[in-house]
Design a protein around this motif. Structure first.
Motif, mmCIF file in Angstrom:
data_model
loop_
_atom_site.group_PDB
_atom_site.id
_atom_site.type_symbol
_atom_site.label_atom_id
_atom_site.label_comp_id
_atom_site.label_asym_id
_atom_site.label_seq_id
_atom_site.Cartn_x
_atom_site.Cartn_y
_atom_site.Cartn_z
ATOM 1 N N PHE A 1 -3.541 -38.983 -46.047
ATOM 2 C CA PHE A 1 -2.938 -37.695 -46.771
ATOM 3 C C PHE A 1 -1.528 -37.745 -45.389
ATOM 4 O O PHE A 1 -0.324 -37.220 -46.308
ATOM 5 C CB PHE A 1 -3.787 -36.123 -46.520
ATOM 6 C CG PHE A 1 -3.310 -35.836 -47.046
ATOM 7 C CD1 PHE A 1 -3.110 -35.571 -49.067
ATOM 8 C CD2 PHE A 1 -2.344 -34.815 -46.005
ATOM 9 C CE1 PHE A 1 -3.309 -34.111 -48.791
ATOM 10 C CE2 PHE A 1 -2.053 -33.378 -46.819
ATOM 11 C CZ PHE A 1 -2.488 -33.641 -48.573
ATOM 12 N N GLY A 2 -2.072 -38.110 -44.348
ATOM 13 C CA GLY A 2 -0.613 -38.196 -43.791
ATOM 14 C C GLY A 2 0.591 -38.820 -43.997
ATOM 15 O O GLY A 2 1.243 -38.805 -43.881
ATOM 16 N N LYS A 3 0.168 -40.013 -44.247
ATOM 17 C CA LYS A 3 1.038 -41.476 -45.755
ATOM 18 C C LYS A 3 1.762 -40.887 -46.228
ATOM 19 O O LYS A 3 2.516 -41.275 -46.318
ATOM 20 C CB LYS A 3 0.291 -42.689 -44.894
ATOM 21 C CG LYS A 3 0.238 -43.687 -43.595
ATOM 22 C CD LYS A 3 -0.439 -44.206 -43.683
ATOM 23 C CE LYS A 3 -1.019 -44.665 -42.282
ATOM 24 N NZ LYS A 3 -2.012 -46.483 -42.611
ATOM 25 N N ASN B 1 -15.570 -38.662 -43.103
ATOM 26 C CA ASN B 1 -14.416 -39.992 -42.734
ATOM 27 C C ASN B 1 -13.115 -39.342 -42.251
ATOM 28 O O ASN B 1 -12.136 -39.848 -43.815
ATOM 29 C CB ASN B 1 -13.778 -41.217 -43.703
ATOM 30 C CG ASN B 1 -13.899 -42.073 -42.491
ATOM 31 O OD1 ASN B 1 -13.232 -41.766 -41.463
ATOM 32 N ND2 ASN B 1 -13.923 -43.404 -43.011
ATOM 33 N N MET B 2 -12.948 -37.806 -41.721
ATOM 34 C CA MET B 2 -11.893 -37.781 -41.397
ATOM 35 C C MET B 2 -10.726 -38.344 -41.052
ATOM 36 O O MET B 2 -9.346 -38.444 -41.031
ATOM 37 C CB MET B 2 -12.210 -35.994 -40.648
ATOM 38 C CG MET B 2 -13.488 -35.166 -40.806
ATOM 39 S SD MET B 2 -13.054 -34.907 -42.671
ATOM 40 C CE MET B 2 -12.060 -33.344 -42.002
ATOM 41 N N ASP B 3 -11.115 -39.299 -40.148
ATOM 42 C CA ASP B 3 -9.796 -39.926 -39.934
ATOM 43 C C ASP B 3 -8.851 -40.734 -40.367
ATOM 44 O O ASP B 3 -8.026 -40.942 -40.981
ATOM 45 C CB ASP B 3 -10.418 -41.051 -38.540
ATOM 46 C CG ASP B 3 -10.008 -40.176 -36.466
ATOM 47 O OD1 ASP B 3 -9.613 -38.947 -37.105
ATOM 48 O OD2 ASP B 3 -11.432 -40.670 -35.991
ATOM 49 N N LYS B 4 -10.162 -40.777 -41.489
ATOM 50 C CA LYS B 4 -9.758 -42.147 -43.065
ATOM 51 C C LYS B 4 -8.963 -41.069 -43.583
ATOM 52 O O LYS B 4 -7.730 -40.941 -44.177
ATOM 53 C CB LYS B 4 -10.372 -42.463 -43.995
ATOM 54 C CG LYS B 4 -10.028 -43.464 -45.058
ATOM 55 C CD LYS B 4 -11.478 -44.080 -45.372
ATOM 56 C CE LYS B 4 -11.171 -44.854 -46.574
ATOM 57 N NZ LYS B 4 -12.199 -45.067 -46.817
ATOM 58 N N ALA C 1 -7.536 -39.051 -50.157
ATOM 59 C CA ALA C 1 -8.686 -39.107 -48.976
ATOM 60 C C ALA C 1 -9.674 -37.847 -49.645
ATOM 61 O O ALA C 1 -10.048 -37.269 -48.132
ATOM 62 C CB ALA C 1 -6.822 -37.374 -48.907
ATOM 63 N N THR C 2 -9.559 -37.101 -50.699
ATOM 64 C CA THR C 2 -10.685 -36.638 -51.210
ATOM 65 C C THR C 2 -11.698 -37.202 -50.974
ATOM 66 O O THR C 2 -12.964 -36.306 -50.328
ATOM 67 C CB THR C 2 -10.493 -35.285 -52.024
ATOM 68 O OG1 THR C 2 -9.015 -34.818 -52.264
ATOM 69 C CG2 THR C 2 -11.732 -34.749 -52.842
ATOM 70 N N LYS D 1 1.815 -40.668 -58.702
ATOM 71 C CA LYS D 1 1.692 -41.285 -57.022
ATOM 72 C C LYS D 1 1.032 -40.381 -56.005
ATOM 73 O O LYS D 1 -0.056 -40.957 -55.416
ATOM 74 C CB LYS D 1 2.987 -41.951 -56.405
ATOM 75 C CG LYS D 1 2.731 -42.750 -55.102
ATOM 76 C CD LYS D 1 3.962 -43.558 -54.815
ATOM 77 C CE LYS D 1 4.190 -43.889 -53.390
ATOM 78 N NZ LYS D 1 5.943 -44.469 -53.647
ATOM 79 N N PHE D 2 0.873 -39.422 -55.889
ATOM 80 C CA PHE D 2 0.969 -38.660 -54.549
ATOM 81 C C PHE D 2 -0.825 -38.491 -54.518
ATOM 82 O O PHE D 2 -1.643 -38.443 -54.019
ATOM 83 C CB PHE D 2 2.007 -37.654 -54.182
ATOM 84 C CG PHE D 2 1.298 -36.309 -53.488
ATOM 85 C CD1 PHE D 2 1.428 -36.455 -52.276
ATOM 86 C CD2 PHE D 2 0.564 -34.972 -53.887
ATOM 87 C CE1 PHE D 2 0.925 -36.227 -51.589
ATOM 88 C CE2 PHE D 2 0.228 -34.186 -52.843
ATOM 89 C CZ PHE D 2 0.357 -34.643 -51.637
ATOM 90 N N GLY D 3 -0.996 -37.697 -55.850
ATOM 91 C CA GLY D 3 -2.123 -37.704 -56.797
ATOM 92 C C GLY D 3 -3.502 -39.315 -56.422
ATOM 93 O O GLY D 3 -4.270 -39.132 -55.461
#
Length: 286
Positions: free
Chosen positions: A177-179, A169-172, A161-162, A152-154
């Motif tokens: 990744f934050g969530k 798109n760093m905000d995305k 995120a990658t 799930k994390f992957g």
């Protein structure tokens, strides 16, 4: 603010208090400011130091062609502990920083007096840095909950995120990744200043580079350092599963959970975290 040059790089750090050495090691999307509510508290009891790791604010940023190499960060931490003094250090790490502390303890135990590890992402204890289907299938049979959490994390964190980072798109990327790292509520509850800290330390090469080093469970079983493992009650299940596995491997560890806190438990519930860690350190004797 203080500075030192180690391994050809200029590191910024802050220090407070006197006595035995205590060093804080921050995780991803962070810098020494994440320990702002710990520095004075622990500085009443120890010579307390928090440094910003290589490429993290306010240090020099990473060159475009440079790898964010875990081995380099371990060498930096080793050099920093040797720089600040000769006696073993109380070493406190969070997330990626906690994993660095654990790997350094395996490499050079003599530098460390105690370990405090908050949710180290020790995924490579069980699968490779880029897990293959056969690895995940094998883990599904032996540790199904852990395997599903890693998958799930992957799928919902690392891969999208990658992709966002590859599209600049760093905000995305930070949102995804934050969530996945803090949980949705944990990420949405971040203050404006904490989000700014995360943005200042979101480094593309950390996800796009060489990644995590392989880990050997047998070497962890040989470690006799007094170790406190710290979980956030509201953290994603993956971090709880990994901590439980590490706790089972270590011969001299205890596992505690910080109430009302997610992955950045030292920020979410400052008083509980500080009191819990200090109690552990005092039990080891001054």
């Amino acid at each position: 603010m203080l500075r030192t040059i180690l391994n050809g790089y200029n590191f910024n750090y802050v220090a407070q208090g006197n006595g035995e050495q205590l060093v804080f090691v921050h995780g991803s999307a962070s810098d020494y400011r994440t320990w702002g509510k710990q520095l004075a508290y622990f500085g009443n009891h120890y010579h307390t130091i928090a440094y910003s790791r290589r490429y993290h604010w306010p240090n020099a940023t990473i060159p475009d062609d440079e790898d964010y190499a875990m081995a380099q960060h371990i060498d930096d931490l080793e050099g920093f502990l040797q720089f600040i003094g000769d006696s073993p250090t109380h070493l406190i790490g969070h997330s990626y920083g906690a994993l660095l502390c654990l790997l350094l303890a395996i490499k050079n135990t003599k530098l460390i007096r105690t370990l405090t590890l908050a949710e180290p992402p020790a995924i490579t204890l069980f699968v490779s840095n880029t897990p293959k289907p056969k690895e995940l299938l094998k883990l599904l049979f032996s540790k199904p909950k852990l395997a599903l959490a890693i998958m799930k994390f992957g799928a919902k964190g690392v891969v999208p995120a990658t992709n966002a980072m590859n599209q600049n798109n760093m905000d995305k990327a930070l949102d995804i990744f934050g969530k996945s790292t803090l949980g949705v509520d944990g990420f949405l509850n971040l203050s404006t200043s904490r989000l700014e800290q995360a943005r200042a330390n979101l480094i593309k090469a950390e996800l796009l580079g060489s990644g995590f080093l392989p880990m050997d469970s047998a070497k962890i079983q040989e470690m006799k350092l007094p170790t406190l493992l710290v979980a956030g009650h509201d953290s994603p299940k993956l971090w709880h599963y990994l901590l439980a596995e590490i706790n089972n491997l270590l011969p001299n560890s205890e596992l505690v959970t910080i109430a009302g806190a997610s992955h950045i438990m030292h920020e979410d519930n400052v008083s509980n975290y500080n009191e819990t860690v200090l109690s552990f350190l005092k039990k080891q004797g001054d």
